[in-house]
Write a protein that holds these residues in place. Sequence first.
Motif, PDB file in Angstrom:
ATOM      1  N   GLN A   4     -12.642  16.692   6.503  1.00  0.00           N
ATOM      2  CA  GLN A   4     -13.994  17.224   6.552  1.00  0.00           C
ATOM      3  C   GLN A   4     -14.395  17.609   7.981  1.00  0.00           C
ATOM      4  O   GLN A   4     -14.998  18.659   8.207  1.00  0.00           O
ATOM      5  N   THR A   5     -14.043  16.769   8.940  1.00  0.00           N
ATOM      6  CA  THR A   5     -14.338  17.077  10.343  1.00  0.00           C
ATOM      7  C   THR A   5     -13.573  18.320  10.776  1.00  0.00           C
ATOM      8  O   THR A   5     -14.115  19.186  11.477  1.00  0.00           O
ATOM      9  N   GLN A   6     -12.340  18.437  10.337  1.00  0.00           N
ATOM     10  CA  GLN A   6     -11.554  19.623  10.659  1.00  0.00           C
ATOM     11  C   GLN A   6     -12.210  20.883  10.102  1.00  0.00           C
ATOM     12  O   GLN A   6     -12.271  21.915  10.779  1.00  0.00           O
ATOM     13  N   LEU A   7     -12.724  20.799   8.890  1.00  0.00           N
ATOM     14  CA  LEU A   7     -13.384  21.957   8.282  1.00  0.00           C
ATOM     15  C   LEU A   7     -14.641  22.358   9.052  1.00  0.00           C
ATOM     16  O   LEU A   7     -14.914  23.540   9.252  1.00  0.00           O
ATOM     17  N   VAL A   8     -15.409  21.378   9.514  1.00  0.00           N
ATOM     18  CA  VAL A   8     -16.610  21.664  10.299  1.00  0.00           C
ATOM     19  C   VAL A   8     -16.223  22.308  11.628  1.00  0.00           C
ATOM     20  O   VAL A   8     -16.820  23.302  12.056  1.00  0.00           O
ATOM     21  N   LEU A   9     -15.200  21.760  12.281  1.00  0.00           N
ATOM     22  CA  LEU A   9     -14.759  22.327  13.555  1.00  0.00           C
ATOM     23  C   LEU A   9     -14.258  23.758  13.384  1.00  0.00           C
ATOM     24  O   LEU A   9     -14.565  24.636  14.193  1.00  0.00           O
ATOM     25  N   ARG A  10     -13.511  24.005  12.324  1.00  0.00           N
ATOM     26  CA  ARG A  10     -13.036  25.371  12.065  1.00  0.00           C
ATOM     27  C   ARG A  10     -14.210  26.325  11.859  1.00  0.00           C
ATOM     28  O   ARG A  10     -14.196  27.454  12.352  1.00  0.00           O
ATOM     29  N   LEU A  12     -17.236  26.023  13.123  1.00  0.00           N
ATOM     30  CA  LEU A  12     -17.870  26.237  14.415  1.00  0.00           C
ATOM     31  C   LEU A  12     -17.032  27.138  15.320  1.00  0.00           C
ATOM     32  O   LEU A  12     -17.572  27.904  16.122  1.00  0.00           O
ATOM     33  N   LEU A  13     -15.721  27.057  15.187  1.00  0.00           N
ATOM     34  CA  LEU A  13     -14.832  27.856  16.029  1.00  0.00           C
ATOM     35  C   LEU A  13     -14.686  29.304  15.563  1.00  0.00           C
ATOM     36  O   LEU A  13     -14.134  30.123  16.287  1.00  0.00           O
ATOM     37  N   GLU A  14     -15.167  29.625  14.359  1.00  0.00           N
ATOM     38  CA  GLU A  14     -15.090  31.011  13.893  1.00  0.00           C
ATOM     39  C   GLU A  14     -15.746  31.962  14.890  1.00  0.00           C
ATOM     40  O   GLU A  14     -15.270  33.056  15.116  1.00  0.00           O
ATOM     41  N   ASP A  15     -16.852  31.546  15.455  1.00  0.00           N
ATOM     42  CA  ASP A  15     -17.551  32.299  16.495  1.00  0.00           C
ATOM     43  C   ASP A  15     -18.215  31.266  17.403  1.00  0.00           C
ATOM     44  O   ASP A  15     -19.374  30.895  17.192  1.00  0.00           O
ATOM     45  N   PRO A  16     -17.476  30.784  18.415  1.00  0.00           N
ATOM     46  CA  PRO A  16     -17.972  29.670  19.234  1.00  0.00           C
ATOM     47  C   PRO A  16     -19.297  29.930  19.946  1.00  0.00           C
ATOM     48  O   PRO A  16     -20.026  28.990  20.230  1.00  0.00           O
ATOM     49  N   ALA A  17     -19.626  31.169  20.204  1.00  0.00           N
ATOM     50  CA  ALA A  17     -20.868  31.465  20.911  1.00  0.00           C
ATOM     51  C   ALA A  17     -22.076  31.506  19.974  1.00  0.00           C
ATOM     52  O   ALA A  17     -23.211  31.473  20.428  1.00  0.00           O
ATOM     53  N   LYS A  18     -21.826  31.552  18.688  1.00  0.00           N
ATOM     54  CA  LYS A  18     -22.914  31.698  17.718  1.00  0.00           C
ATOM     55  C   LYS A  18     -23.521  30.349  17.345  1.00  0.00           C
ATOM     56  O   LYS A  18     -22.805  29.395  17.070  1.00  0.00           O
ATOM     57  N   GLU A  19     -24.854  30.310  17.319  1.00  0.00           N
ATOM     58  CA  GLU A  19     -25.553  29.130  16.815  1.00  0.00           C
ATOM     59  C   GLU A  19     -25.605  29.222  15.299  1.00  0.00           C
ATOM     60  O   GLU A  19     -25.873  30.286  14.743  1.00  0.00           O
ATOM     61  N   ARG A  20     -25.324  28.116  14.641  1.00  0.00           N
ATOM     62  CA  ARG A  20     -25.347  28.088  13.175  1.00  0.00           C
ATOM     63  C   ARG A  20     -26.211  26.923  12.732  1.00  0.00           C
ATOM     64  O   ARG A  20     -26.189  25.853  13.328  1.00  0.00           O
ATOM     65  N   TYR A  21     -26.958  27.128  11.668  1.00  0.00           N
ATOM     66  CA  TYR A  21     -27.786  26.038  11.150  1.00  0.00           C
ATOM     67  C   TYR A  21     -26.981  25.258  10.103  1.00  0.00           C
ATOM     68  O   TYR A  21     -25.944  25.710   9.611  1.00  0.00           O
TER      69      TYR A  21
END
Length: 109
Positions: A4-10, A12-21
């Motif tokens: 699950q942590t790996q999925l969250v990190l992936r 977030l890494l899709e576009d590291p500069a983008k803020e996501r809610y």
Amino acid sequence: MTLQTQLVLRALLEDPAKERYGLELCELAGLPSGTIYPILARLEQVGWVDSTWEDPAVHEKAGRPRRRFYRITKDGAEHARDALARAYRSRKQPLPGWAARPAAEGGVS
């Protein structure tokens, strides 16, 4: 590191500069909010993720609850890439005794 942590990190890494809610991350990672938010809190605690609250004027105008946005930090992105690479390599390691035996001898085919 959990899957699950790996999925969250992936996500977030899709576009590291983008803020996501949070709910956006739920969709990207394919996980429920009850799983995502504790992971984000732990990642924020160790400095891999920063979070900010949405401007109150934006959510009031939109007529919805205020969003909290998450973004992976520069150091967090480096650590995440390393951790994901290690996790990937460890999944590629055969279980002891399985790969050496042909299927006819009770191994996996």
